[in-house]
Design a protein around this motif. Sequence first.
Motif, PDB file in Angstrom:
ATOM      1  N   ASN B  50     -49.691 -17.446  67.066  1.00 22.03           N
ATOM      2  CA  ASN B  50     -48.737 -16.496  66.492  1.00 22.03           C
ATOM      3  C   ASN B  50     -48.863 -16.477  64.974  1.00 22.03           C
ATOM      4  N   THR B  51     -48.421 -15.389  64.390  1.00 22.08           N
ATOM      5  CA  THR B  51     -48.498 -15.256  62.932  1.00 22.08           C
ATOM      6  C   THR B  51     -47.134 -15.536  62.308  1.00 22.08           C
ATOM      7  N   ALA B  52     -47.142 -16.364  61.284  1.00 24.53           N
ATOM      8  CA  ALA B  52     -45.903 -16.644  60.535  1.00 24.53           C
ATOM      9  C   ALA B  52     -46.168 -16.325  59.068  1.00 24.53           C
ATOM     10  N   ILE B  53     -45.196 -15.737  58.435  1.00 29.45           N
ATOM     11  CA  ILE B  53     -45.360 -15.341  57.033  1.00 29.45           C
ATOM     12  C   ILE B  53     -44.269 -15.984  56.184  1.00 29.45           C
ATOM     13  N   ASP B  54     -44.715 -16.655  55.121  1.00 29.40           N
ATOM     14  CA  ASP B  54     -43.792 -17.200  54.124  1.00 29.40           C
ATOM     15  C   ASP B  54     -43.962 -16.392  52.846  1.00 29.40           C
ATOM     16  N   SER B  55     -42.878 -16.124  52.182  1.00 27.84           N
ATOM     17  CA  SER B  55     -42.993 -15.408  50.912  1.00 27.84           C
ATOM     18  C   SER B  55     -41.877 -15.839  49.960  1.00 27.84           C
ATOM     19  N   VAL B  56     -42.227 -15.865  48.700  1.00 27.09           N
ATOM     20  CA  VAL B  56     -41.239 -16.202  47.676  1.00 27.09           C
ATOM     21  C   VAL B  56     -40.664 -14.898  47.158  1.00 27.09           C
ATOM     22  N   VAL B  62     -27.395 -21.782  45.295  1.00 30.14           N
ATOM     23  CA  VAL B  62     -26.834 -22.275  46.553  1.00 30.14           C
ATOM     24  C   VAL B  62     -26.290 -23.670  46.306  1.00 30.14           C
ATOM     25  N   ASP B  63     -25.059 -23.893  46.720  1.00 31.48           N
ATOM     26  CA  ASP B  63     -24.398 -25.185  46.488  1.00 31.48           C
ATOM     27  C   ASP B  63     -24.435 -25.594  45.020  1.00 31.48           C
ATOM     28  N   GLY B  64     -24.274 -24.622  44.162  1.00 25.57           N
ATOM     29  CA  GLY B  64     -24.184 -24.897  42.728  1.00 25.57           C
ATOM     30  C   GLY B  64     -25.499 -25.158  42.029  1.00 25.57           C
ATOM     31  N   ARG B  65     -26.602 -24.975  42.725  1.00 24.06           N
ATOM     32  CA  ARG B  65     -27.897 -25.210  42.089  1.00 24.06           C
ATOM     33  C   ARG B  65     -28.766 -23.965  42.167  1.00 24.06           C
ATOM     34  N   THR B  66     -29.461 -23.707  41.087  1.00 22.65           N
ATOM     35  CA  THR B  66     -30.403 -22.601  41.093  1.00 22.65           C
ATOM     36  C   THR B  66     -31.601 -23.000  41.950  1.00 22.65           C
ATOM     37  N   CYS B  67     -31.983 -22.115  42.825  1.00 20.16           N
ATOM     38  CA  CYS B  67     -33.079 -22.429  43.738  1.00 20.16           C
ATOM     39  C   CYS B  67     -33.968 -21.204  43.933  1.00 20.16           C
ATOM     40  N   VAL B  68     -35.091 -21.445  44.544  1.00 19.94           N
ATOM     41  CA  VAL B  68     -36.037 -20.374  44.848  1.00 19.94           C
ATOM     42  C   VAL B  68     -35.863 -19.994  46.314  1.00 19.94           C
ATOM     43  N   LEU B  71     -38.688 -16.754  52.081  1.00 19.77           N
ATOM     44  CA  LEU B  71     -38.460 -16.196  53.412  1.00 19.77           C
ATOM     45  C   LEU B  71     -39.503 -16.764  54.348  1.00 19.77           C
ATOM     46  N   ARG B  72     -39.041 -17.484  55.331  1.00 13.68           N
ATOM     47  CA  ARG B  72     -39.961 -18.018  56.343  1.00 13.68           C
ATOM     48  C   ARG B  72     -39.732 -17.207  57.594  1.00 13.68           C
ATOM     49  N   ASP B  73     -40.681 -16.330  57.874  1.00 12.03           N
ATOM     50  CA  ASP B  73     -40.500 -15.372  58.973  1.00 12.03           C
ATOM     51  C   ASP B  73     -39.160 -14.647  58.830  1.00 12.03           C
ATOM     52  N   TYR B  74     -38.887 -14.216  57.637  1.00 11.52           N
ATOM     53  CA  TYR B  74     -37.712 -13.409  57.280  1.00 11.52           C
ATOM     54  C   TYR B  74     -36.396 -14.187  57.282  1.00 11.52           C
ATOM     55  N   ALA B  75     -36.449 -15.479  57.555  1.00 10.97           N
ATOM     56  CA  ALA B  75     -35.231 -16.306  57.454  1.00 10.97           C
ATOM     57  C   ALA B  75     -35.261 -17.021  56.106  1.00 10.97           C
ATOM     58  N   PRO B  76     -34.178 -16.969  55.340  1.00 13.92           N
ATOM     59  CA  PRO B  76     -34.209 -17.557  53.995  1.00 13.92           C
ATOM     60  C   PRO B  76     -34.148 -19.082  54.005  1.00 13.92           C
ATOM     61  N   GLU B  77     -34.975 -19.659  53.144  1.00 13.92           N
ATOM     62  CA  GLU B  77     -34.908 -21.095  52.865  1.00 13.92           C
ATOM     63  C   GLU B  77     -34.725 -21.234  51.367  1.00 13.92           C
ATOM     64  N   TYR B  78     -34.100 -22.318  50.974  1.00 16.84           N
ATOM     65  CA  TYR B  78     -33.798 -22.494  49.551  1.00 16.84           C
ATOM     66  C   TYR B  78     -34.457 -23.770  49.046  1.00 16.84           C
ATOM     67  N   TRP B  79     -35.303 -23.614  48.056  1.00 14.90           N
ATOM     68  CA  TRP B  79     -36.094 -24.715  47.540  1.00 14.90           C
ATOM     69  C   TRP B  79     -35.857 -24.883  46.039  1.00 14.90           C
ATOM     70  N   THR B  80     -35.966 -26.115  45.595  1.00 14.15           N
ATOM     71  CA  THR B  80     -35.989 -26.356  44.147  1.00 14.15           C
ATOM     72  C   THR B  80     -37.219 -27.192  43.831  1.00 14.15           C
ATOM     73  N   THR B  87     -37.355 -30.179  46.510  1.00 15.61           N
ATOM     74  CA  THR B  87     -36.286 -30.377  47.485  1.00 15.61           C
ATOM     75  C   THR B  87     -36.063 -29.084  48.262  1.00 15.61           C
ATOM     76  N   GLN B  88     -35.527 -29.257  49.462  1.00 15.71           N
ATOM     77  CA  GLN B  88     -35.203 -28.094  50.286  1.00 15.71           C
ATOM     78  C   GLN B  88     -33.745 -28.208  50.710  1.00 15.71           C
ATOM     79  N   HIS B  89     -33.048 -27.105  50.622  1.00 12.71           N
ATOM     80  CA  HIS B  89     -31.655 -27.098  51.047  1.00 12.71           C
ATOM     81  C   HIS B  89     -31.617 -27.175  52.568  1.00 12.71           C
ATOM     82  N   THR B  90     -30.908 -28.186  53.052  1.00 12.21           N
ATOM     83  CA  THR B  90     -30.890 -28.448  54.492  1.00 12.21           C
ATOM     84  C   THR B  90     -29.473 -28.295  55.027  1.00 12.21           C
TER      85      THR B  90
END
Lengths: 179, 212
Positions: B50-56, B62-68, B71-80, B87-90
């Motif tokens: 299967n094909t998965a696409i990640d994009s910045v 998020v939670d008071g911190r600036t993050c990047v 989109l991982r398969d169109y679901a947002p993830e938050y990274w610093t 780090t990744q927001h979990t």
Amino acid sequence: MLPLVLVPLLVSAGFEVGGRIGVVFPASGLETTHDAAALFGANLGYEAGLNRLTLAYAYSGLQARQASPYRFDLHDLSLGYGREFVLGRALSRADSYWGFEASASAGLGLLGRTFNSARETGKAPYGALAVGFFQRQGHSRVMVALDNVVFSESRPAGNTSSVSLTYMLAIKGGVAYVF
Amino acid sequence: MCSSACRRLLLVLAAGALLAGCGDMMFYRAKSDYFPLIPGSRWTYDVGGNTAIDSVVGDSVVDGRTCVVVLRDYAPEYWTKDVAGVTQHTSLILNRGGQDFVLEQEYRPIYALPFVLGATWHSTYRDTVVVQGTDTVPVRDSIDCRVTAVDDIGTPAGTFVQCYRVETHREVEAAELSYTTDYYEWLAPGVGLVKRVAGTDSLVLTDYHTGR
């Protein structure tokens, strides 16, 4: 026995022994994660007229740009040729003069990166061009120089070769005793 | 006619040229970004056919911190990311009786930077959450990571040299959400994740575009 042979040789042959300190400024992208660091070194030189050959060793330990147990150790050993351009002489002493010096050298950097107890080591050859000011008075010689150092790294990558150049700038000062 | 001084200079330069054939690419690794989070970057992976696409896509808070925002398969993830690590927001959310309970919500360290062969890092999150008024759920989320190799990795997107291999062991103890996983990741300079293997599952980079 050895000193009896060495001392007359050093006296007659124009050797010099010295030390140097300075600051190394990383560049080429290295400066985004590494701070400038102090440089310490020693050199053994041989001069014939205005020409000089120098064997030099230097150490610097680059730190990370944050509080971190990380360090980038850089030991380098080089052989260089320099030429003095005398601009002035003291009227009272024939062996007192000053001027500019330009030099080119090639060497090998022995590298080590540590992160806590982890360590990886490597090596990289480099070339350096330097210009500086010197003053000679009797047996002493002082100098201040600006070194432009380029480390070269290459390795096979498939059918081609991957080459990486890293530039560093060093400002250094040194003193030497001329035999 | 070359003077004596000129000959000496040529000798020095020739010695340098001879030495130029070697090197361990340590400077290259030291100055490379192994986890670029540049807006506009896009990675396409083959995940078991299967094909998965990640994009910045940009920044957020998020939670008071600036993050990047990635989109991982169109679901947002938050990274610093900073010079010390990534780090990744979990969020670990338990659903019971149709109601969501937050068991864990933090920026979890993923990578300690810079990568150095043999480096290890560890993080553990512990908490106790009361669910549905009476049920106490102990929560423990830990990762142990180690940089185990520098490899050249061939993928459909090309061959990547000087990749660091990071081995990760993660344990999550959180009632029915508990699991344990081990995976291996290869991160390429200037590109990021190019391959991941977890048991028989694998993820391989097939295409990428680095933003500016």
